[in-house]
Each structure stands twice: as C-alpha cells, then as structure tokens.
Design a protein around this motif. Sequence first.
Motif, PDB file in Angstrom:
ATOM      1  N   TYR A   1       0.263  -1.036  -0.242  1.00 44.67           N
ATOM      2  CA  TYR A   1      -0.195   0.005   0.374  1.00 44.67           C
ATOM      3  C   TYR A   1       0.854   0.706  -0.247  1.00 44.67           C
ATOM      4  O   TYR A   1       0.709   2.390  -1.210  1.00 44.67           O
ATOM      5  CB  TYR A   1      -0.817   0.194   1.328  1.00 44.67           C
TER       6      TYR A   1
ATOM      7  N   VAL B   1       2.860   1.571  -2.904  1.00 44.38           N
ATOM      8  CA  VAL B   1       1.140   2.117  -4.076  1.00 44.38           C
ATOM      9  C   VAL B   1       1.219   3.627  -3.886  1.00 44.38           C
ATOM     10  O   VAL B   1       1.149   4.237  -5.111  1.00 44.38           O
ATOM     11  CB  VAL B   1       0.254   1.880  -4.312  1.00 44.38           C
ATOM     12  N   ARG B   2       0.971   4.007  -2.796  1.00 42.42           N
ATOM     13  CA  ARG B   2       0.791   5.330  -2.614  1.00 42.42           C
ATOM     14  C   ARG B   2       1.860   6.088  -3.268  1.00 42.42           C
ATOM     15  O   ARG B   2       1.714   7.191  -3.410  1.00 42.42           O
ATOM     16  CB  ARG B   2       0.319   5.577  -1.074  1.00 42.42           C
TER      17      ARG B   2
ATOM     18  N   ALA C   1       2.849   6.539  -7.224  1.00 42.88           N
ATOM     19  CA  ALA C   1       1.656   7.115  -7.630  1.00 42.88           C
ATOM     20  C   ALA C   1       1.311   8.645  -8.197  1.00 42.88           C
ATOM     21  O   ALA C   1       1.765   8.739  -9.554  1.00 42.88           O
ATOM     22  CB  ALA C   1       0.425   7.417  -6.586  1.00 42.88           C
ATOM     23  N   ASP C   2       2.554   9.179  -7.811  1.00 37.76           N
ATOM     24  CA  ASP C   2       2.787  10.717  -7.715  1.00 37.76           C
ATOM     25  C   ASP C   2       4.190  11.379  -8.715  1.00 37.76           C
ATOM     26  O   ASP C   2       3.867  11.393 -10.483  1.00 37.76           O
ATOM     27  CB  ASP C   2       3.537  11.839  -6.408  1.00 37.76           C
TER      28      ASP C   2
ATOM     29  N   TRP D   1       6.757   8.167  -9.662  1.00 36.89           N
ATOM     30  CA  TRP D   1       7.884   7.547  -9.653  1.00 36.89           C
ATOM     31  C   TRP D   1       8.845   7.259  -9.807  1.00 36.89           C
ATOM     32  O   TRP D   1       9.859   6.125  -9.523  1.00 36.89           O
ATOM     33  CB  TRP D   1       6.954   6.528 -10.485  1.00 36.89           C
TER      34      TRP D   1
END
Length: 155
Positions: A26, A29-30, A33-34, A36
């Motif tokens: 988690y 992924v967070r 997301a912005d 990478w």
Amino acid sequence: MRRPRIVVGSPFELLLLACSFALAAYAGVRLLADDWFGVALWLVGAALLHDLVLLPLYAVADRLVVRGLGAAGRREWAMYVRVPAALSCLLLLVWFPLISGVGRVDRRYRSATGLSPDGFLGRWLLITAVLFGGSALLLALRVRRATKVRPSADH
C-alpha cells in the motif's frame, strides 16, 4: 530417509508477515503514484551512496577504532565507541538537511510545522555528547565492577 521439516512459524507470525507485506505494498503504491521516476532515482541514488561512499567510510573508521583499542590492549571496548557513533551518525543522516541548515528545507519545515528549524545542530551535538558520555559512564562502571571482583595481588 526423512526429509527435514521446514519451520515456517506460528499462524500469528504468518498473519503479521502478511499484514506487513500488505502495508508495504500500500505504501509503495501511494509513494510511486505521484513521481515514480523521482522515487526510483532517489532509491537507486541512496543505495549507491551507501554502498560506494558511506560503507567504506564507516568500515575504515571502525577498523581504526578497533586497531587503536587493540594496540592499547582494550579491543573489547570497541562496542562502547561503535554504538554511540552509529546512533549519532544515524541521527545525522536522518536530520542532515535541518542540521546543515539548507535553505529550501528550512522554509519547507517552517511552513509544514510552524516551528523554527534553528537549533538542530546544537541539539544533535548535545545528543551525541550524551550518547558518548553515557557509553563512557557504562564502561567506567563495568571496569570498576571488574576490578572490585578480582582478588588483590597480596593474597
């Protein structure tokens, strides 16, 4: 012929391991997301900086401490230098932007927390002094206890 049994752990340990993997996934992924590419570049850069610069530096410093204490006949005292030095260096690594007083980080810290970033260098030096002082006190107590237990040479 019996096959060796693989010890996996209790069901509670497996549940904790699965939860930690889920939390890491988690967070990954967070985080990715912005930006990478920036995160991946930072991770690769941090790994290279550690492996190519920092690891040789603290390996050489440790060898010098062990060699110096070994020459004095006190090689077993190396841990009393290693532990406070490692903790102090870890604090320096984590808080380096604020300790060094880099301008952009100061503004970001002030806007995010509402606090002044002044004083990080002094606090880090104070924590380092307390760590080394506590280690020296512990060493002195252990040396004192070891000399008290030993019988005197007169007997």
